[in-house]
Design a protein around this motif. Sequence first.
Motif, PDB file in Angstrom:
ATOM      1  N   GLU A  20       0.833  -1.203   0.000  1.00 32.55           N
ATOM      2  CA  GLU A  20       0.000   0.000   0.000  1.00 32.55           C
ATOM      3  C   GLU A  20       0.868   1.253   0.000  1.00 32.55           C
ATOM      4  O   GLU A  20       1.966   1.257  -0.527  1.00 32.55           O
ATOM      5  CB  GLU A  20      -0.955  -0.028   1.208  1.00 32.55           C
ATOM      6  CG  GLU A  20      -2.091  -1.039   1.052  1.00 32.55           C
ATOM      7  CD  GLU A  20      -3.091  -0.640  -0.035  1.00 32.55           C
ATOM      8  OE1 GLU A  20      -3.070   0.526  -0.478  1.00 32.55           O
ATOM      9  OE2 GLU A  20      -3.883  -1.501  -0.440  1.00 32.55           O
ATOM     10  N   ILE A  21       0.410   2.292   0.677  1.00 33.21           N
ATOM     11  CA  ILE A  21       1.001   3.626   0.591  1.00 33.21           C
ATOM     12  C   ILE A  21       2.501   3.658   0.844  1.00 33.21           C
ATOM     13  O   ILE A  21       3.269   4.089   0.006  1.00 33.21           O
ATOM     14  CB  ILE A  21       0.275   4.583   1.572  1.00 33.21           C
ATOM     15  CG1 ILE A  21      -1.208   4.659   1.217  1.00 33.21           C
ATOM     16  CG2 ILE A  21       0.905   5.969   1.519  1.00 33.21           C
ATOM     17  CD1 ILE A  21      -2.033   5.432   2.220  1.00 33.21           C
ATOM     18  N   GLU A  65      -0.288   4.844   8.008  1.00 36.21           N
ATOM     19  CA  GLU A  65      -1.293   5.574   7.240  1.00 36.21           C
ATOM     20  C   GLU A  65      -2.386   4.686   6.664  1.00 36.21           C
ATOM     21  O   GLU A  65      -3.512   5.143   6.471  1.00 36.21           O
ATOM     22  CB  GLU A  65      -0.603   6.343   6.103  1.00 36.21           C
ATOM     23  CG  GLU A  65       0.399   7.373   6.600  1.00 36.21           C
ATOM     24  CD  GLU A  65       1.061   8.100   5.453  1.00 36.21           C
ATOM     25  OE1 GLU A  65       0.516   8.073   4.334  1.00 36.21           O
ATOM     26  OE2 GLU A  65       2.129   8.695   5.662  1.00 36.21           O
ATOM     27  N   GLU A  66      -2.068   3.425   6.351  1.00 34.16           N
ATOM     28  CA  GLU A  66      -3.078   2.555   5.735  1.00 34.16           C
ATOM     29  C   GLU A  66      -3.547   1.487   6.712  1.00 34.16           C
ATOM     30  O   GLU A  66      -2.975   1.334   7.792  1.00 34.16           O
ATOM     31  CB  GLU A  66      -2.526   1.910   4.464  1.00 34.16           C
ATOM     32  CG  GLU A  66      -1.482   0.826   4.712  1.00 34.16           C
ATOM     33  CD  GLU A  66      -0.091   1.387   4.871  1.00 34.16           C
ATOM     34  OE1 GLU A  66       0.859   0.616   4.772  1.00 34.16           O
ATOM     35  OE2 GLU A  66       0.036   2.589   5.119  1.00 34.16           O
TER      36      GLU A  66
END
Length: 419
Positions: A20-21, A65-66
Amino acid sequence: MFVRNKARLVAQGFCQKKEEIDYEETFAPVARLEAIRILLAFAASKGFKLQQMDVKSAFLNGFIEEEVYVRQPPDFESAKFPDRVYKLRKALYGLKQAPRAWYVRLKSFLLKSGFVMGSVDKTLFLLSCGSDTLIVQIYVDDIIFGGSSHALVSSFAEQMSREFEMSLMGELQFFLGLQIKQGPEGTFVHQAKYTRDILKKFDMGDSKPMTTPMSTNTALDADEDGEAVDQKEFRGMIGSLLYLTATRPDIQFAVCLCACYQASPRTSHRQAVKRIFRGFSDADHAGCRIDRKSTSGTCQLLGTSLVSWSSRKQASVSLSTTEAEYIAAATKNPVLHSRTKHIDVRFHFLRDHYEKGDIDLVHVASENQLADIFTKPLEFGAFVRLRGELGVTDWRCVDNALIKGEIESQWTGFIALLV
């Protein structure tokens, strides 16, 4: 007697699958050893003592963040929901993003508190309050700090304790394997305990001491006819000595030269390494007898304090020492000739800056070349003189009873670095 057992949930980061991010952004900057020395030198020059604190469960303070989910740990599955997974609210030890998440969390807090982050060193933070200054250096969960005002230092410690669960360790005494003693005459940095441990490890605790790490008559080569020695042990000795160079610049050249023979170590190489246990910029032209590459040596000082040094074999074979001579000549004669086209662009770069007045090139006489100690074996007199000019001193010559008592209890005759 009451014994407290602790358990910790650790993520198996190597099993992470979903990208992810910030999945790949696992890097968290840490302070270089040179940065620590610069901080020690600066603090000593300003007359304030550095303190140390440790963040308990540092990685658990970072926010990711994710959404990240982890399986329930074996033998600790929920009886009601054995097939469910945990959703992480914060970073977890072992998680790929954990180091970076902690660094971002701490950096954000310090910046909001009025600190300014270093433009080059991203682990250095400065806070100015009137005429007073507070300096903070972070190394993952270890934090070194100090300032010109006791009130400012105390306020920072309290502020950090309110924000994070901290262990205030008081005056900086031990960091990254370095033993540090701060006194009115300077800061004494040594690795007496580490030295004693490696001498014991390689059965050299009772060896007769030598006056220099390498004899001037030593001419190491491949020695293909010599008796082979245990490669694992030889590499272990080299690795142990490499870390000792953190406070012993005087053995840097000898260690690096012996390291060239790790692939096929012989008895002669092992004897040279055993002697090391006992015992400005310049270059030694074609000093390596295997590939004839030269050795470059450099040292950088902040005021009178040695903060960085190196001794390394050059990447390519140099046909002559013309390059060094060319730099000085080019500053006076900017005309380029066909015979100088092989000279690297960086020399012309230096000439341009010299003409602009950005830098100044000063001739250093051979007898004052500090970097000689990083490029070649030296006679005892020259070795001792250059070692002293670099700030390395015999602990027995230090006028501080506490330092002498501390080192003598660990290992006698040890040479250390005085910042």
